[in-house]
Design an enzyme around this catalytic site. Sequence first.
Site, mmCIF file in Angstrom:
data_model
loop_
_atom_site.group_PDB
_atom_site.id
_atom_site.type_symbol
_atom_site.label_atom_id
_atom_site.label_comp_id
_atom_site.label_asym_id
_atom_site.label_seq_id
_atom_site.Cartn_x
_atom_site.Cartn_y
_atom_site.Cartn_z
ATOM 1 N N GLU A 188 53.732 57.808 25.102
ATOM 2 C CA GLU A 188 55.203 57.928 25.042
ATOM 3 C C GLU A 188 55.555 59.145 24.208
ATOM 4 O OE1 GLU A 188 56.882 54.248 23.272
ATOM 5 O OE2 GLU A 188 54.820 53.583 23.466
ATOM 6 N N ARG A 241 58.392 55.797 32.758
ATOM 7 C CA ARG A 241 59.704 55.375 32.279
ATOM 8 C C ARG A 241 60.393 56.567 31.607
ATOM 9 N NH1 ARG A 241 60.758 51.224 27.266
ATOM 10 N NH2 ARG A 241 63.008 51.071 27.454
ATOM 11 N N ASP A 280 67.137 56.192 24.356
ATOM 12 C CA ASP A 280 67.389 55.031 23.506
ATOM 13 C C ASP A 280 68.584 55.333 22.624
ATOM 14 O OD1 ASP A 280 66.438 52.533 23.085
ATOM 15 O OD2 ASP A 280 64.450 53.171 22.443
ATOM 16 N N GLU A 325 63.190 60.239 26.043
ATOM 17 C CA GLU A 325 61.777 59.837 25.988
ATOM 18 C C GLU A 325 61.186 59.718 27.384
ATOM 19 O OE1 GLU A 325 60.660 56.742 23.228
ATOM 20 O OE2 GLU A 325 59.087 56.006 24.568
ATOM 21 N N THR A 367 54.582 57.709 29.890
ATOM 22 C CA THR A 367 53.774 57.881 31.107
ATOM 23 C C THR A 367 53.466 56.528 31.739
ATOM 24 O OG1 THR A 367 51.571 57.620 30.115
ATOM 25 C CG2 THR A 367 52.558 59.836 30.063
ATOM 26 N N TRP A 390 57.712 47.192 32.970
ATOM 27 C CA TRP A 390 56.264 47.432 33.031
ATOM 28 C C TRP A 390 55.542 46.312 33.762
ATOM 29 C CZ3 TRP A 390 55.082 52.180 32.338
ATOM 30 C CH2 TRP A 390 55.756 52.964 31.406
HETATM 31 P P1 ATP Z 1 59.701 51.210 22.760
HETATM 32 O O1 ATP Z 1 59.111 52.558 22.770
HETATM 33 O O2 ATP Z 1 61.043 51.133 23.402
HETATM 34 O O3 ATP Z 1 59.574 50.550 21.435
HETATM 35 P P2 ATP Z 1 57.339 50.312 24.056
HETATM 36 O O4 ATP Z 1 56.520 50.650 22.902
HETATM 37 O O5 ATP Z 1 57.055 49.038 24.785
HETATM 38 O O6 ATP Z 1 58.847 50.312 23.720
HETATM 39 P P3 ATP Z 1 57.600 52.184 26.284
HETATM 40 O O7 ATP Z 1 58.360 53.405 25.921
HETATM 41 O O8 ATP Z 1 58.227 51.238 27.229
HETATM 42 O O9 ATP Z 1 57.109 51.536 24.945
HETATM 43 O O10 ATP Z 1 56.182 52.660 26.860
HETATM 44 C C1 ATP Z 1 55.103 51.798 27.012
HETATM 45 C C2 ATP Z 1 53.837 52.619 27.221
HETATM 46 O O11 ATP Z 1 52.735 51.724 27.281
HETATM 47 C C3 ATP Z 1 53.793 53.413 28.511
HETATM 48 O O12 ATP Z 1 53.260 54.694 28.301
HETATM 49 C C4 ATP Z 1 52.897 52.590 29.427
HETATM 50 O O13 ATP Z 1 52.168 53.355 30.363
HETATM 51 C C5 ATP Z 1 51.966 51.948 28.447
HETATM 52 N N1 ATP Z 1 51.501 50.643 28.890
HETATM 53 C C6 ATP Z 1 52.106 49.763 29.735
HETATM 54 N N2 ATP Z 1 51.395 48.632 29.853
HETATM 55 C C7 ATP Z 1 50.315 48.811 29.066
HETATM 56 C C8 ATP Z 1 49.212 47.991 28.756
HETATM 57 N N3 ATP Z 1 49.101 46.781 29.270
HETATM 58 N N4 ATP Z 1 48.293 48.485 27.897
HETATM 59 C C9 ATP Z 1 48.408 49.700 27.379
HETATM 60 N N5 ATP Z 1 49.436 50.516 27.630
HETATM 61 C C10 ATP Z 1 50.381 50.074 28.456
HETATM 62 MG MG MG Z 2 58.867 54.080 23.944
HETATM 63 MG MG MG Z 3 56.413 52.703 21.846
#
Ligand code: ATP
Ligand code: MG
Ligand code: MG
Length: 479
Positions: free
Chosen positions: A15, A61, A65, A71, A74, A435
């Site tokens: 991210e 995504r 935010d 952001e 990937t 996700w």
């Molecule tokens: P935020 O950043 O809003 O706090 P978050 O940490 O859940 O939320 P996102 O920005 O939604 O993060 O991104 C999630 C990341 O995790 C993406 O890059 C995605 O490819 C990766 N991802 C999704 N599922 C998995 C998984 N099961 N294990 C490891 N990585 C994952």
């Molecule tokens: Mg994030």
């Molecule tokens: Mg994150």
Amino acid sequence: MSGSRPLARRIIGVETEYGITCAPTADGPPPMNADHAARELFDPVVQRSRSSNVFTRGGARLYLDVGSHPEFATAECDRLEDVLAQDRAGELVMADLAEQANARLAATGVPGRIHLLKNNRDAEGNGFGCHENYLVRRRGDFWNDARTLIPHLVTRQILVGAGHIAAAGDTRRAADGLRAYVFSQRADQMWDAVSSATTRARPLINTRDEPHADAERYRRMHVIVGDSNIAQGSTLLKVAAMDLLLDYLEHGGELGDLALADPMRAIRDTCHDMSGGVLLERSDGRTITPLEVQAEHLGRLRDHVAQGVEVTALHEAALDLWERGLQALRLQQPELVDKELDWAVKHRLLTRYCQRHDTDLTDPRVSRLALAYHDVSPGEGLRQRLEGAGLLRRFVDEATCRRAVDTPPATTRARLRGAVVARAEDLRRDVSVDWVGVRLDDGVCSPVTLSDPFCAVDERIDALLESMGRSTTDPPIGV
Ligand code: ATP
Ligand code: MG
Ligand code: MG
């Protein structure tokens, strides 16, 4: 090799929060602040999707935010090529949005240009992040693994830090009063080693239990510390090293003996000593240098691989780069890695400029050059020029990265998500996506949960696509 096994598949995602500014194109103050510029940037996204939080055809995504940091997260990748391609695809998506926004500003006579910066600090010194996500199998000693990775996360900046001109107010800048070049933009912003909060406590690893997968089987290691990288070599080394270290730990490897007495002090000391040789205090009372910590990790991984783990060519390339990166510091010869690792590429760029113009790092022109290194727009950013001149090495070609904007990784559930998003965009159907699932908003078809991130083929998705109707662009996903 007899008795060898391929390295276990692992889901990896990166991210990246981008910095945004609107620079005046005529005399006068900036025509809009960062919040306003971010809203302008996302205008076409909101127009199309009625939301500033969307999933792309490439399975990624894209979101805004609270705050003003666009952001790009990937899609899930299980191949290092895909991580690099997806990460670059994020830059391309951002650059495209900036270009569109700048065309609108020009057309309406607003005297400003929006810049998107893949770095970790804005002009006021506020930080923003680049998080890595690694899937790990759920087992009892996750906390232990997280803790034993801290010495690595504290010291890896000597290899994969993005390089930074320390601010004038920084008490540790060089004694002669000049600003000092340090390894990382991020090190001074971290406050806690392991915690479940991301903003207030700023931990190195976030332990919030949100696996984005079957919670019985998996956890997500959410690494918060780390600079946003421009050089593909830095990104490659950063993720390949963690991938290998997690495999090592999952197969009984030990790192606990390298524990540091005060990780938060160590991360700052490491950042500010470009020799890599600063003494860090260990929990057992002895001392160790960042170079020694990294050499020890590399040595254990080389043994681990030699004991019968088959790794890909990119993992091999990362191990080689790791070795050369350490050698560059030992010999104080950044040229050993100055086409591959950000801190060295940027160091070369800035020192050459200083020599040519008989100036130093305090010169505002040098700060602007350092910023341009992180600017992702093709016009203002330096990536293309450096790559064109052979000064910045690529590990995945540009055409592949460009394809990744619209094409998800083929071997993870991102493939299924991307197919649904693409079909919905083509047919102008509303879908809700996250996700772990997809749902058609008209309720005609049952929602589909995608709890296994390794699964790239799914009959339920075929049926859902079928129920949406054919689009001219897509072959059936199940084939
Ligand atoms: P935020 O950043 O809003 O706090 P978050 O940490 O859940 O939320 P996102 O920005 O939604 O993060 O991104 C999630 C990341 O995790 C993406 O890059 C995605 O490819 C990766 N991802 C999704 N599922 C998995 C998984 N099961 N294990 C490891 N990585 C994952
Ligand atoms: Mg994030
Ligand atoms: Mg994150």
